[in-house]
Structure formats: C-alpha cells, structure tokens
Design a protein around this motif. Structure first.
Motif, PDB file in Angstrom:
ATOM      1  N   ARG B  85       0.828  -1.215   0.000  1.00 37.53           N
ATOM      2  CA  ARG B  85       0.000   0.000   0.000  1.00 37.53           C
ATOM      3  C   ARG B  85       0.863   1.266   0.000  1.00 37.53           C
ATOM      4  O   ARG B  85       0.475   2.271  -0.574  1.00 37.53           O
ATOM      5  CB  ARG B  85      -0.983   0.004   1.165  1.00 37.53           C
ATOM      6  N   GLY B  88       1.668   1.860  -3.445  1.00 40.32           N
ATOM      7  CA  GLY B  88       0.507   2.392  -4.153  1.00 40.32           C
ATOM      8  C   GLY B  88       0.303   3.875  -3.905  1.00 40.32           C
ATOM      9  O   GLY B  88       0.040   4.648  -4.838  1.00 40.32           O
ATOM     10  N   VAL B  89       0.432   4.290  -2.645  1.00 38.62           N
ATOM     11  CA  VAL B  89       0.248   5.713  -2.322  1.00 38.62           C
ATOM     12  C   VAL B  89       1.355   6.540  -2.986  1.00 38.62           C
ATOM     13  O   VAL B  89       1.105   7.628  -3.517  1.00 38.62           O
ATOM     14  CB  VAL B  89       0.228   5.920  -0.791  1.00 38.62           C
ATOM     15  N   MET B 147      -8.375   5.449  -4.160  1.00 34.89           N
ATOM     16  CA  MET B 147      -7.688   4.282  -3.602  1.00 34.89           C
ATOM     17  C   MET B 147      -6.652   4.692  -2.557  1.00 34.89           C
ATOM     18  O   MET B 147      -6.566   4.079  -1.492  1.00 34.89           O
ATOM     19  CB  MET B 147      -7.002   3.503  -4.731  1.00 34.89           C
ATOM     20  N   ALA B 148      -5.891   5.734  -2.868  1.00 32.55           N
ATOM     21  CA  ALA B 148      -4.862   6.180  -1.910  1.00 32.55           C
ATOM     22  C   ALA B 148      -5.517   6.715  -0.641  1.00 32.55           C
ATOM     23  O   ALA B 148      -5.073   6.428   0.473  1.00 32.55           O
ATOM     24  CB  ALA B 148      -3.979   7.246  -2.556  1.00 32.55           C
ATOM     25  N   SER B 151      -6.745   3.903   1.584  1.00 30.52           N
ATOM     26  CA  SER B 151      -5.822   2.780   1.760  1.00 30.52           C
ATOM     27  C   SER B 151      -5.591   2.427   3.228  1.00 30.52           C
ATOM     28  O   SER B 151      -5.134   1.339   3.540  1.00 30.52           O
ATOM     29  CB  SER B 151      -4.480   3.098   1.098  1.00 30.52           C
ATOM     30  N   TRP B 164     -14.231  -2.585   0.109  1.00 32.12           N
ATOM     31  CA  TRP B 164     -12.884  -2.030  -0.023  1.00 32.12           C
ATOM     32  C   TRP B 164     -12.130  -2.707  -1.159  1.00 32.12           C
ATOM     33  O   TRP B 164     -11.502  -2.056  -1.985  1.00 32.12           O
ATOM     34  CB  TRP B 164     -12.148  -2.225   1.310  1.00 32.12           C
ATOM     35  N   HIS B 168     -10.769  -1.162  -4.653  1.00 28.52           N
ATOM     36  CA  HIS B 168      -9.349  -1.212  -5.006  1.00 28.52           C
ATOM     37  C   HIS B 168      -9.072  -2.060  -6.250  1.00 28.52           C
ATOM     38  O   HIS B 168      -7.974  -1.996  -6.805  1.00 28.52           O
ATOM     39  CB  HIS B 168      -8.524  -1.674  -3.801  1.00 28.52           C
ATOM     40  N   GLN B 275      -7.744  -8.226   5.108  1.00 29.63           N
ATOM     41  CA  GLN B 275      -7.872  -7.935   3.672  1.00 29.63           C
ATOM     42  C   GLN B 275      -8.136  -9.202   2.877  1.00 29.63           C
ATOM     43  O   GLN B 275      -7.715  -9.302   1.722  1.00 29.63           O
ATOM     44  CB  GLN B 275      -6.598  -7.273   3.145  1.00 29.63           C
TER      45      GLN B 275
END
Lengths: 149, 350
Positions: B85, B88-89, B147-148, B151, B164, B168, B275
C-alpha cells in the motif's frame, strides 16, 4: 484471497488479455510514420546583412533587416516557449492601436527558434513597422510591437 | 495489527521496504535526469518533471500489479506484498505530480478553466486514435486518489473488506486507461521504439502473471474432494502437512486452512478478516496463525485474535481416520472454540 475474488480476478484479466492488446496494437498501427511539424518553414531565408531596427519582449526578439537593394525582412527570435494556442504574425504600417490599419499576414511562430519573414515591398519606405501577434485559435490579440530605427 | 488507528504503524520491515523503494526511486530520478540531459539538452524543468513523474508512476504501477500474482505463484514474493500500500500511495503521488504539472503546463494559459480545458481542448471523443488521451489520465488519477485516500485500515474496517476490495480493484480500470493514455498520447509522437517496446513487454508480463496465478487457483477451487457419509471431506495425509503450517482445501467455494502444530490439528477459515489474505499460506508464530499479508494473528483453536484484538474467523471440526485428516466443511460462527485434534492420541489408536 477468497474463491469469489479469485474468480473475479480471472474474469477481469481474461477480459484484459483480449482488450489491452487490441487497444495497444490499434494505437500502435495508427502511429504516423513521420511527425510533421510545419511550424517552422522548410527552408529559412538567410538573414539580410543590415540591421535597421530592433525590439524585444521577454519572450521575443524582433529584428528589421535590410540589404543594399532595398530588400526588407522581419526576423523574430522566439526565446521562450509561447504560451498561446497559436501565434500569427502581422505587419502593418499604422501606429499601435490603429485597428483600421491594413495588416498583412507574414506567417506564424512555433517552438523556440529563429523565424524570418518576407515583408511587403511597400514596407521599405515606412520608417516604423507595427508587428502584431494574434492568436488565431482563440481569436484574440497577443501583443503589438512597434519596430522603428 | 493494531488496536488503535495510527497514520502508519512503523516497524523494521516497513522501514526497510520503504527505504528500498526510496533508493529505487532515487536511482530512477538520477538516471532519467542524466539521460534527459544527454539525449534532449533542450528540455525545460517542467517537461522533465512531467515525464519523470509519469514514467516512474507507470513503472511502479507495473511493479504493484505484478506483486499480487507473483506472491500467489511463489511464496517468496509474499515479502513484497507486505507493504504494497505504501508503494501504491507513492505511485499516486507521482501520478498526481505528473497530472498537475501537465494541466498547468498545457491548460493554464487560456481563458478557459484548466480542468474544463482538459475535456474541451480535444473533442474527438468519437475517434479511437484521436481520442483525448488526457481525459483517460484524468479519470485514472481520480480513481487512484480514491484508492490512496482509502488505503488506511480505518477505511478498510469501515467500508468492510468486500467493498474495499471492490473499490481497489479499480486499479485494473486504471491500468487499462493508463496503457491507452500512453499509447494515444506520447507514443503517437515518439519515434524511438524503446518506450512502446517496454510498455508492450510490461503489459504482456502482467497479463501472463495474472492468468497463470488465476488458472492455478481456479484449478484448486474446482477440484472435487472425497466425502464421507457424515459429511466430512478428505484433506490430506497427516504427513503431508508441515509442522506449524497448513493444508488449504476449497469445498463449495469455502476455503479452509487445516493447521498442524504442537502435535495437534485445527481448522479455520482461510480468509483473513483484514484484507481477505490467505491464512493457510501463513504459519504458526507464538502459538497464533499469522497472516502472510500483514501479520494479523488468530488462535488456531478458536479463530480469535489474541486480546486486545477483536478479529475472529470461522472454525471447523476435524477428525483423524488412521493417518488421514478429514474436515467437516460446515463452519462454526466466527470465534467458536473447537477442541484441537491430538495427533499422538489418534495415531496410537491406529
């Protein structure tokens, strides 16, 4: 990952396995063989030797050039990238602000570089030139520059 | 895992992960800058930033999308999944830099609102090749922002894992739009074959990895299991389950992890509450099943996280028939205690 999510992933990627290459190849096939950039003329006329007048703005340098046989030429040096959609260059013999004065289209400016334009024969007798830059796409004037000795 | 929400729950692993990511990004920026100076000395700072941020975001997007299937195909890649993650951010931040600079550079010097200009400067919406590619980038950026912004575990918990995860999975729409954004944008002006080749290789690799991982797992999902008259389903021979590890089976779409530890056997749902990570691919650490994705823990005998944590997963009944392990696929409610099956005791009755 749960079974349902796995199935969803497989379905998504099976679709993408078809759609992505199709989009990729279609776009690839349409790439033009050569990128045409017509903003600079194919062959620039060479600079006339005598500098008659000069004017500057932060982005441009304008030079009025001449030779012994009364030939006249406008040279525009684009020093910073233009920030307008288009930049057409007009010549006129009237003073700045005289919208009624007849304007003659010389050409257009593009990326940074040197542009030289032939000017009307009558310009040789004019002591001062008014050069207008006009955004033809947005239909609005950009700048007007007086060029005199 | 944590009881309270914190912006980032730092640990040594996360610091190493982020450190490696920053080193990689630093090297990329350096290499890109040097190559730009050498190949295109007429560049401007704005152009350099737009191209560097955009290309780096694209590289990171490929890495991010490859981690999932790689981890499913080979457990060694689980290491990369742990802090994905942050990757991703970071990718979103780079994409935002690319987008904002591009909008300012190409749309801010007119009398039209820059955001409106993104949609109206090119109106060939009816053409594929002349389609306004910037619009594709714009919508990708919106999805990446959502998404960010969501997250963090706070949003995961409040949106619920199903919602969620669905949100995503928007990353796949982003990837499709980004490929077309590049193909209909910069590639149309690019004479060098390098960029299009790299993008093509990246795209084919991702498709191959995802399909390989998916087909492998779907094959496991649909495999028919031997069932006994009392509803129990055959799992494995006892010796086929490694100590402190699990054997995972899927029965009617339910994935069950059967763990062997301390000469005992317990069965829990294979799906982590955090998750939906694969608990059965984790191992027993400090007496708890530990999810390989983010380290969430559950006691094998009742499926409850150790106090003060409150996560719970379903449990199942097991039995040993000789050396064979059988499970009843009817789940007990999350967190229901079931007596572990003792291996030594059963083995003695053979």
């Amino acid at each position: 990952m749960i079974s349902q999510l796995r199935k969803r992933h497989v379905a998504v990627w099976t679709t993408l396995a078809i759609a992505l290459p199709v989009g990729f190849l279609t776009a690839y096939q349409r790439i033009p063989a050569t990128v045409s950039d017509q903003s600079l003329p194919d062959s620039q006329p060479s600079a006339l030797p005598e500098v008659v007048a000069m004017a500057e703005t932060p982005a441009l340098q304008l030079v009025r050039r001449a030779n012994a046989s009364d030939g006249q030429q406008l040279e525009v040096i684009v020093r910073q990238p233009l920030t307008t959609a288009s930049a057409l260059v007009y010549w006129s013999d009237g003073p700045i602000g005289n919208e009624a004065a007849g304007k003659t289209l010389l050409g257009r400016l593009g990326p940074r570089g040197t542009y030289r334009f032939a000017v009307p024969d009558a310009s040789a007798d004019e002591p001062a030139w008014t050069i207008s830059l006009y955004d033809g796409i947005k239909s609005r004037p950009i700048d007007t520059i007086l060029l005199k000795p | 895992m944590s009881v309270n929400y914190q912006p980032v729950l730092w640990n040594v692993q996360k610091k190493r992960y982020d450190g490696a990511m920053l080193v990689f990004m630093g090297l990329y920026v350096l290499l890109f800058s040097v190559l730009t100076v050498l190949v295109n000395p007429d560049f401007t700072a704005e152009t350099l930033i737009i191209r560097m941020a955009g290309s780096l975001a694209l590289v990171l997007l490929h890495i991010i999308l490859a981690i999932g299937p790689l981890a499913r195909l080979n457990r060694r890649f689980l290491l990369l999944l742990y802090n994905r993650r942050h990757l991703g951010v970071t990718m979103f931040v780079l994409a935002a830099i690319h987008g904002v600079f591009a909008i300012v550079q190409f749309h801010s010097n007119s009398d039209t609102n820059p955001l409106v200009s993104v949609f109206t400067s090119n109106v060939h919406y009816d053409s594929f090749v002349r389609f306004p590619f910037q619009v594709l980038g714009f919508f990708s950026l919106i999805i990446l922002f959502l998404m960010a912004a969501s997250s963090h575990d706070f949003w995961l918990h409040n949106l619920r894992p199903k919602v969620w995860k669905t949100l995503h999975m928007g990353v796949y729409a982003v990837y499709t739009m980004i490929v077309l954004h590049v193909m209909l944008g910069v590639i149309q002006l690019e004479s060098s074959p390098w960029l299009v080749s790299l993008l093509g290789v990246g795209m084919v690799t991702l498709i191959a990895l995802h399909l390989a991982a998916g087909w492998k797992e779907v094959g496991t999902d649909v495999r028919k299991r031997r069932a006994s008259a009392d509803g129990y389903v055959f799992v494995a021979e006892i010796d086929d389950i490694r100590n402190n590890r699990a054997k995972v089976i899927t029965v009617d779409g339910e994935s069950i992890a059967v763990f062997k530890y301390d000469n005992k056997l317990s069965a829990v749902s294979n799906v982590c509450k955090h998750q939906n990570g694969p608990l059965g691919e984790g191992k027993i650490i400090d007496g708890c099943i530990t999810c390989p994705w983010h380290g969430y823990q559950y006691r094998p005998e009742d499926g409850c996280s150790p106090p003060p944590f409150k996560e719970k997963v379903a449990t199942y009944d097991l039995k040993l028939v000789g050396r064979q392990v059988w499970v009843n696929p009817a789940p007990y409610p999350d967190g229901t205690a079931r007596l572990p099956v003792s291996i030594t005791e059963k083995a003695a009755t053979r």
